[in-house]
Design a protein around this motif. Structure first.
Motif, PDB file in Angstrom:
ATOM      1  N   LEU A 184       0.829  -1.207   0.000  1.00  0.00           N
ATOM      2  CA  LEU A 184       0.000   0.000   0.000  1.00  0.00           C
ATOM      3  C   LEU A 184       0.863   1.256   0.000  1.00  0.00           C
ATOM      4  CD1 LEU A 184      -3.023  -0.827   2.325  1.00  0.00           C
ATOM      5  CD2 LEU A 184      -2.909  -0.801  -0.159  1.00  0.00           C
ATOM      6  N   ARG A 237       1.807   2.428  -3.322  1.00  0.00           N
ATOM      7  CA  ARG A 237       0.727   2.983  -4.145  1.00  0.00           C
ATOM      8  C   ARG A 237       0.432   4.445  -3.832  1.00  0.00           C
ATOM      9  NH1 ARG A 237      -4.126  -1.212  -3.896  1.00  0.00           N
ATOM     10  NH2 ARG A 237      -5.040   0.427  -5.156  1.00  0.00           N
ATOM     11  N   THR A 289      -4.201   5.938   4.288  1.00  0.00           N
ATOM     12  CA  THR A 289      -5.639   5.875   4.529  1.00  0.00           C
ATOM     13  C   THR A 289      -6.332   7.135   4.032  1.00  0.00           C
ATOM     14  OG1 THR A 289      -5.248   4.506   6.491  1.00  0.00           O
ATOM     15  CG2 THR A 289      -7.409   5.545   6.294  1.00  0.00           C
ATOM     16  N   SER A 336      -6.605   7.007   0.372  1.00  0.00           N
ATOM     17  CA  SER A 336      -7.618   6.039  -0.050  1.00  0.00           C
ATOM     18  C   SER A 336      -9.012   6.651  -0.027  1.00  0.00           C
ATOM     19  CB  SER A 336      -7.575   4.800   0.854  1.00  0.00           C
ATOM     20  OG  SER A 336      -6.361   4.102   0.714  1.00  0.00           O
ATOM     21  N   SER A 372     -13.582   1.914  -5.602  1.00  0.00           N
ATOM     22  CA  SER A 372     -12.201   1.531  -5.330  1.00  0.00           C
ATOM     23  C   SER A 372     -11.934   1.488  -3.835  1.00  0.00           C
ATOM     24  CB  SER A 372     -11.234   2.524  -6.004  1.00  0.00           C
ATOM     25  OG  SER A 372     -11.390   2.492  -7.405  1.00  0.00           O
ATOM     26  N   TYR A 373     -12.482   2.473  -3.111  1.00  0.00           N
ATOM     27  CA  TYR A 373     -12.272   2.507  -1.658  1.00  0.00           C
ATOM     28  C   TYR A 373     -12.918   1.293  -0.997  1.00  0.00           C
ATOM     29  CZ  TYR A 373     -12.296   4.153   3.150  1.00  0.00           C
ATOM     30  OH  TYR A 373     -12.112   4.259   4.513  1.00  0.00           O
ATOM     31  N   GLU A 418     -10.576  -1.540  -1.240  1.00  0.00           N
ATOM     32  CA  GLU A 418      -9.494  -1.410  -0.258  1.00  0.00           C
ATOM     33  C   GLU A 418      -9.972  -1.906   1.111  1.00  0.00           C
ATOM     34  OE1 GLU A 418      -6.394   0.199  -0.566  1.00  0.00           O
ATOM     35  OE2 GLU A 418      -6.515   0.958  -2.609  1.00  0.00           O
ATOM     36  N   GLU A 419     -11.159  -1.474   1.510  1.00  0.00           N
ATOM     37  CA  GLU A 419     -11.700  -1.885   2.809  1.00  0.00           C
ATOM     38  C   GLU A 419     -11.903  -3.403   2.871  1.00  0.00           C
ATOM     39  OE1 GLU A 419     -15.245   0.643   3.049  1.00  0.00           O
ATOM     40  OE2 GLU A 419     -14.375   1.502   4.873  1.00  0.00           O
ATOM     41  N   GLN A 457      -8.559  -5.251   3.107  1.00  0.00           N
ATOM     42  CA  GLN A 457      -7.981  -5.119   4.446  1.00  0.00           C
ATOM     43  C   GLN A 457      -8.713  -6.033   5.444  1.00  0.00           C
ATOM     44  OE1 GLN A 457      -7.266  -1.090   5.843  1.00  0.00           O
ATOM     45  NE2 GLN A 457      -6.842  -0.389   3.767  1.00  0.00           N
ATOM     46  N   VAL A 497      -5.740  -5.350  -4.789  1.00  0.00           N
ATOM     47  CA  VAL A 497      -5.285  -4.342  -3.829  1.00  0.00           C
ATOM     48  C   VAL A 497      -3.840  -4.588  -3.404  1.00  0.00           C
ATOM     49  CG1 VAL A 497      -5.644  -3.397  -1.512  1.00  0.00           C
ATOM     50  CG2 VAL A 497      -7.608  -3.833  -3.000  1.00  0.00           C
ATOM     51  N   TYR A 498      -3.492  -5.842  -3.097  1.00  0.00           N
ATOM     52  CA  TYR A 498      -2.174  -6.127  -2.513  1.00  0.00           C
ATOM     53  C   TYR A 498      -1.164  -6.704  -3.497  1.00  0.00           C
ATOM     54  CZ  TYR A 498      -4.331  -5.261   2.003  1.00  0.00           C
ATOM     55  OH  TYR A 498      -4.967  -4.669   3.066  1.00  0.00           O
TER      56      TYR A 498
END
Length: 329
Positions: free
Chosen positions: A112, A115, A172, A175, A182-183, A186-187, A190, A257-258
């Motif tokens: 992250l 990014r 964060t 993000s 997209s957010y 990410e959530e 995670q 994401v990762y």
């Protein structure tokens, strides 16, 4: 490695909060403060670690990936691994800067961090304002043994973790500027990672418990990292069901994401646990392979060597030698 003591019975406990286990290896390299003349310059170079460059006085031009970035006092620059960069005075006068390189054994934080769109944080930015006192704390002279003492190294590491927490906040905050879709990814990614960590922690704790004879901790870590997930490492199908999504969608979002599959991330958790266990010479390699759920010591040795290039015994010898010589932080 100590496990939390079981809560006493009889209703004596009024409330209890369990916090996540913390198993992170931090390496800090090439930490230095340097005051240089106006005609000084550093030629183009790159390194495999992240670099944080903080300007204390004067003006510095850092050329990163062919782009010139002009730093003023209080500006913080984050340089990614492998980026070609060079440095010179911005006005032909002396300047003073502080620099550190770091490598953090955290498979979620670093992807992250890479990014982040922003890499130069101006002195007036929230991150630079908060980081400035932490970075200046690192510059304070060591006490009771000098800058190479154990106490000084512990203070450096404590300050570094404080700095990384601020970088996480910056990630964060960035993000939150992403489109909602997209957010949401990410959530979700995670949350998947958090549940995989919880499953690993539970498996390892149970495996180390009394009478344990090999648990499922290593399940899913023995195949290729891009293998079809099946039931998945850490109960991926169960995690997906709890989140109301399919296992395939679970894996797809995690990769997006990762940059790695849940299986690869699970393997990294198993590898980290194996390194922690090998660092303690009281644990035999046979016991470690059993704790991690491998069917025999040969299977564990092959997998560990595939991950690290070293056999478990060679890694243990290297670690113990490094510890005896005081380390290379």
């Amino acid at each position: 490695m100590a496990d939390a003591a079981a809560a006493p019975g009889g209703g004596a406990v009024l409330s209890e909060t369990m916090f996540a286990d913390v198993k992170t290896t931090l390496n800090l390299f090439g930490i230095h403060r340097r005051e240089v003349r106006g005609d000084w310059s550093y030629p183009p170079h790159q390194h495999p670690q992240y670099e944080i460059n903080f300007l204390l006085a004067g003006s510095q031009i850092m050329t990163v990936g062919g782009r010139e970035l002009v730093q003023s006092p209080g500006d913080l620059l984050l340089i990614r691994p492998g980026e070609l960069h060079s440095s010179r005075s911005g006005d032909g006068l002396p300047f003073d800067y502080f620099c550190l390189h770091f490598d953090l054994d955290d498979r979620l934080f670093l992807p992250l961090l890479g990014r982040l769109d922003q890499t130069l944080f101006r002195a007036e930015s929230e991150l630079a304002r908060k980081a400035s006192p932490v970075l200046r704390k690192m510059l304070e002279p060591g006490q009771g043994g000098g800058p190479s003492s154990v106490a000084a190294r512990m203070r450096l590491q404590a300050a570094a973790f404080e700095l990384f927490a601020m970088l996480w906040d910056a990630i964060t905050a960035e993000s939150l500027l992403l489109p909602r879709a997209s957010y949401a990814k990410e959530e979700l990614a995670q949350e998947i990672a958090s549940r995989l960590q919880g499953a690993a922690s539970l498996n390892f704790r149970h495996a180390r418990g009394p009478g344990a004879g090999g648990a499922s901790a290593a399940k899913g870590g023995e195949g290729e990292e891009d293998e079809a997930e099946g039931d998945g490492p850490g109960g991926l199908r169960r995690i997906a069901a709890e989140l109301g999504i399919s296992a395939s969608h679970c894996g797809r979002v995690f990769r997006e994401v990762y940059g790695q599959s849940p299986r690869a991330y699970w393997s990294s958790l198993v590898l980290h646990e194996s390194k922690q266990l090998l660092a303690d010479s009281r644990h035999s390699i046979q016991m470690i392979s059993s704790v991690l759920g491998y069917r025999d010591i040969a299977h564990f040795s092959r997998q560990f060597k595939r991950w690290t290039g070293l056999s478990p015994s060679a890694y243990r010898r290297l670690h113990l030698h490094s510890s005896d010589s005081g380390g290379t932080d």
